[in-house]
Design a protein around this motif. Structure first.
Motif, PDB file in Angstrom:
ATOM      1  N   PHE A   1      -0.438   6.635   2.098  1.00 19.34           N
ATOM      2  CA  PHE A   1      -1.293   5.625   2.568  1.00 19.34           C
ATOM      3  C   PHE A   1      -1.640   5.699   3.699  1.00 19.34           C
ATOM      4  O   PHE A   1      -2.582   5.595   4.678  1.00 19.34           O
TER       5      PHE A   1
ATOM      6  N   TRP B   1      -9.683   5.176   3.263  1.00 19.37           N
ATOM      7  CA  TRP B   1      -9.487   4.630   2.206  1.00 19.37           C
ATOM      8  C   TRP B   1     -10.672   4.020   1.295  1.00 19.37           C
ATOM      9  O   TRP B   1     -10.743   4.257  -0.027  1.00 19.37           O
TER      10      TRP B   1
ATOM     11  N   ARG C   1     -11.711   5.067  -2.512  1.00 20.80           N
ATOM     12  CA  ARG C   1     -11.803   4.219  -3.470  1.00 20.80           C
ATOM     13  C   ARG C   1     -13.080   4.480  -4.066  1.00 20.80           C
ATOM     14  O   ARG C   1     -13.244   4.166  -5.147  1.00 20.80           O
TER      15      ARG C   1
ATOM     16  N   GLN D   1       2.925  -3.015   2.350  1.00 23.49           N
ATOM     17  CA  GLN D   1       3.997  -2.447   3.142  1.00 23.49           C
ATOM     18  C   GLN D   1       3.640  -1.494   4.235  1.00 23.49           C
ATOM     19  O   GLN D   1       4.465  -0.838   4.783  1.00 23.49           O
ATOM     20  N   SER D   2       2.337  -0.941   4.178  1.00 21.06           N
ATOM     21  CA  SER D   2       1.963   0.332   4.956  1.00 21.06           C
ATOM     22  C   SER D   2       1.337  -0.355   6.153  1.00 21.06           C
ATOM     23  O   SER D   2       0.343  -1.112   6.495  1.00 21.06           O
TER      24      SER D   2
ATOM     25  N   MET E   1      -2.079   1.012   7.125  1.00 23.14           N
ATOM     26  CA  MET E   1      -3.141   0.331   6.400  1.00 23.14           C
ATOM     27  C   MET E   1      -3.509  -0.997   6.976  1.00 23.14           C
ATOM     28  O   MET E   1      -4.609  -1.203   7.295  1.00 23.14           O
TER      29      MET E   1
ATOM     30  N   GLY F   1       4.804  -6.652   4.454  1.00 18.99           N
ATOM     31  CA  GLY F   1       5.790  -7.203   3.407  1.00 18.99           C
ATOM     32  C   GLY F   1       5.982  -6.316   2.070  1.00 18.99           C
ATOM     33  O   GLY F   1       4.919  -5.578   1.845  1.00 18.99           O
TER      34      GLY F   1
ATOM     35  N   LEU G   1       5.830  -6.480  -1.987  1.00 19.55           N
ATOM     36  CA  LEU G   1       5.203  -7.232  -2.996  1.00 19.55           C
ATOM     37  C   LEU G   1       6.270  -7.970  -3.977  1.00 19.55           C
ATOM     38  O   LEU G   1       5.936  -8.963  -4.696  1.00 19.55           O
TER      39      LEU G   1
ATOM     40  N   HIS H   1      -5.479  -6.360  -6.203  1.00 21.71           N
ATOM     41  CA  HIS H   1      -6.410  -5.348  -6.530  1.00 21.71           C
ATOM     42  C   HIS H   1      -6.070  -3.901  -6.407  1.00 21.71           C
ATOM     43  O   HIS H   1      -5.795  -3.404  -5.105  1.00 21.71           O
TER      44      HIS H   1
ATOM     45  N   VAL I   1      -3.444  -2.125  -7.023  1.00 21.09           N
ATOM     46  CA  VAL I   1      -1.998  -1.902  -6.368  1.00 21.09           C
ATOM     47  C   VAL I   1      -0.915  -1.765  -7.408  1.00 21.09           C
ATOM     48  O   VAL I   1      -0.244  -0.896  -7.507  1.00 21.09           O
TER      49      VAL I   1
ATOM     50  N   TYR J   1       0.731   1.549  -8.820  1.00 15.75           N
ATOM     51  CA  TYR J   1       1.556   2.023  -7.695  1.00 15.75           C
ATOM     52  C   TYR J   1       3.020   1.610  -7.935  1.00 15.75           C
ATOM     53  O   TYR J   1       3.874   2.304  -7.506  1.00 15.75           O
TER      54      TYR J   1
HETATM   55  C1  SAM Z   1      -4.646   1.566  -3.447  1.00 17.01           C
HETATM   56  S1  SAM Z   1      -4.423   0.634  -2.113  1.00 17.01           S
HETATM   57  C2  SAM Z   1      -5.154  -0.921  -2.545  1.00 17.01           C
HETATM   58  C3  SAM Z   1      -5.660  -1.543  -1.121  1.00 17.01           C
HETATM   59  C4  SAM Z   1      -6.387  -2.933  -1.361  1.00 17.01           C
HETATM   60  N1  SAM Z   1      -5.722  -3.856  -2.371  1.00 17.01           N
HETATM   61  C5  SAM Z   1      -7.829  -2.365  -2.000  1.00 17.01           C
HETATM   62  O1  SAM Z   1      -8.191  -2.599  -2.892  1.00 17.01           O
HETATM   63  O2  SAM Z   1      -8.601  -2.015  -1.061  1.00 17.01           O
HETATM   64  C6  SAM Z   1      -2.633   0.068  -2.661  1.00 17.01           C
HETATM   65  C7  SAM Z   1      -1.748  -0.689  -1.756  1.00 17.01           C
HETATM   66  O3  SAM Z   1      -0.720  -1.311  -2.062  1.00 17.01           O
HETATM   67  C8  SAM Z   1       0.251  -1.301  -1.065  1.00 17.01           C
HETATM   68  N2  SAM Z   1       1.399  -1.178  -1.589  1.00 17.01           N
HETATM   69  C9  SAM Z   1       2.096  -0.403  -2.722  1.00 17.01           C
HETATM   70  N3  SAM Z   1       3.283  -0.760  -2.957  1.00 17.01           N
HETATM   71  C10 SAM Z   1       3.557  -1.945  -2.375  1.00 17.01           C
HETATM   72  C11 SAM Z   1       4.655  -2.803  -2.102  1.00 17.01           C
HETATM   73  N4  SAM Z   1       5.973  -2.753  -2.921  1.00 17.01           N
HETATM   74  N5  SAM Z   1       4.544  -3.858  -1.256  1.00 17.01           N
HETATM   75  C12 SAM Z   1       3.375  -4.126  -0.500  1.00 17.01           C
HETATM   76  N6  SAM Z   1       2.502  -3.269  -0.694  1.00 17.01           N
HETATM   77  C13 SAM Z   1       2.424  -2.211  -1.571  1.00 17.01           C
HETATM   78  C14 SAM Z   1       0.021   0.335  -0.506  1.00 17.01           C
HETATM   79  O4  SAM Z   1       0.542   0.328   1.020  1.00 17.01           O
HETATM   80  C15 SAM Z   1      -1.566   0.223  -0.274  1.00 17.01           C
HETATM   81  O5  SAM Z   1      -1.955  -0.250   0.822  1.00 17.01           O
END
Ligand code: SAM
Length: 319
Positions: free
Chosen positions: A117, A124, A128, A179-180, A183, A204, A206, A222, A224, A227
């Motif tokens: 990320f 991004w 997407r 967390q990033s 981003m 933070g 999740l 959305h 997420v 991952y």
């Molecule tokens: C594919 S992106 C989607 C971003 C956004 N929701 C969108 O659709 O545009 C997934 C996001 O989830 C975040 N992420 C993954 N694991 C996470 C965690 N444990 N806590 C917080 N964020 C997390 C990643 O850093 C990334 O920015």
């Protein structure tokens, strides 16, 4: 009684006991992860997993070339199984080492995803749009949220904050958590540029959101969950911060076979079946309202809409 005996026989072996204990703390684990943590060959580990699945201890979730295992908490022996695992002393040296190795495996995985990320934060939107027409997904989310004010809004895994900007005109206040840092840097710049002063983002995790119980009227996750390794934990935590009468929206992929997404995009799960969240929602105290499919080739996006029963005291959303 037969099933209980079969379970006890399956558990009467040190490696198998270690496996169920790992699943109890580790969420969904893939065969390759058990191999690394236990330090045993894949055929051996697979044999243990097969026995545990047959005994009703583990649920098997095949997904492309990977198979995940988790505690089967819906089966008839679930109660005995969890009681047995919980009776293992916390300071047992073998289990402690397993937990440390599990933490290291998870850390490595999280770092790889975070690096992805960080490297792709600015790209991004482009990445997407390779998945599915985002306009269609946005329209579906907007339809599900409806015309009523969406109150306090939380976007979990907000990334570059696109979902905050999408809903900005119908929410009282918006929070995005991710967390990033990279981003979030893009998200901050966008919110500032668009003058969305009622929206903000913060770093933070999740699994332990930096918010109070019941703080939000609408919560969105959305793209997420594919991952994360503990989907149940993620949904439970999202539900915690949801107010009674509030709505949880999850958008992710339907089961697919684009194996390359694991390697190239760090996806952990290849989508989710409609029923996959049923038990999780019920356990979290949510009521599933609607499932929408947005067909794409090869990736179909699914949106789950659920609510937390109760009256929303802040506004007239909910029951
Ligand atoms: C594919 S992106 C989607 C971003 C956004 N929701 C969108 O659709 O545009 C997934 C996001 O989830 C975040 N992420 C993954 N694991 C996470 C965690 N444990 N806590 C917080 N964020 C997390 C990643 O850093 C990334 O920015």
């Amino acid at each position: 009684m037969n099933q209980t005996v079969q379970l006890l026989k399956a558990l009467a072996e040190p490696t198998r006991l270690r496996i169920v204990a790992l699943c109890r703390t580790g969420g969904d684990l893939a065969v390759s992860e058990f191999v690394r943590i236990l330090g045993q060959s894949q055929p051996r580990v697979s044999r243990h997993l097969k026995l545990l699945t047959e005994a009703g201890a583990l649920a098997r979730i095949p997904e492309g070339s990977w198979v995940f295992y988790r505690i089967d908490d819906t089966g008839p022996v679930a109660g005995i199984l969890t009681a047995l695992i919980d009776s293992i002393p916390a300071d047992d040296i073998t289990f402690q080492r397993d937990r440390e190795r599990l933490a290291a495996v998870k850390r490595e995985r999280a770092e790889a995803a975070d690096a992805f990320f960080s490297a792709n934060a600015r790209e991004w939107g482009k990445i997407r749009s390779m998945h599915v027409d985002q306009k269609e997904v946005n329209a579906c989310l907007e339809r599900l949220v409806g015309d009523k004010p969406a109150g306090a809004f939380l976007d979990i895994g907000t990334g570059t904050g696109d979902m905050l900007t999408l809903f900005a005109d119908r929410i009282e206040r918006g929070e995005g958590v991710d967390q990033s840092r990279d981003m979030l840097a893009v998200a901050r710049a966008t919110l500032e540029q668009e003058g969305l002063n009622h929206c903000r983002v913060r770093q933070g995790d999740l699994y332990s959101l930096p918010y109070e119980n019941g703080e939000f009227d609408t919560v969105l996750i959305h793209q997420v969950l594919h991952y994360v390794d503990d989907v149940t934990g993620a949904i439970a935590e999202a539900t915690r911060v949801l107010a009674p009468g509030g709505r949880l929206l999850i958008a992710d992929f339907a089961p697919h076979e684009v194996e390359d997404l694991r390697k190239t995009y760090q996806h952990r799960r290849l989508g989710f079946a409609d029923f996959e969240f049923d038990a999780t929602f019920t356990e979290a105290g949510l009521h599933l309202d609607q499932i929408e499919h947005l067909s794409g080739d090869p990736l179909t996006v699914v949106v789950w809409s659920a609510h937390k029963p109760g009256i929303n005291v802040r506004r007239s959303v909910g029951e």
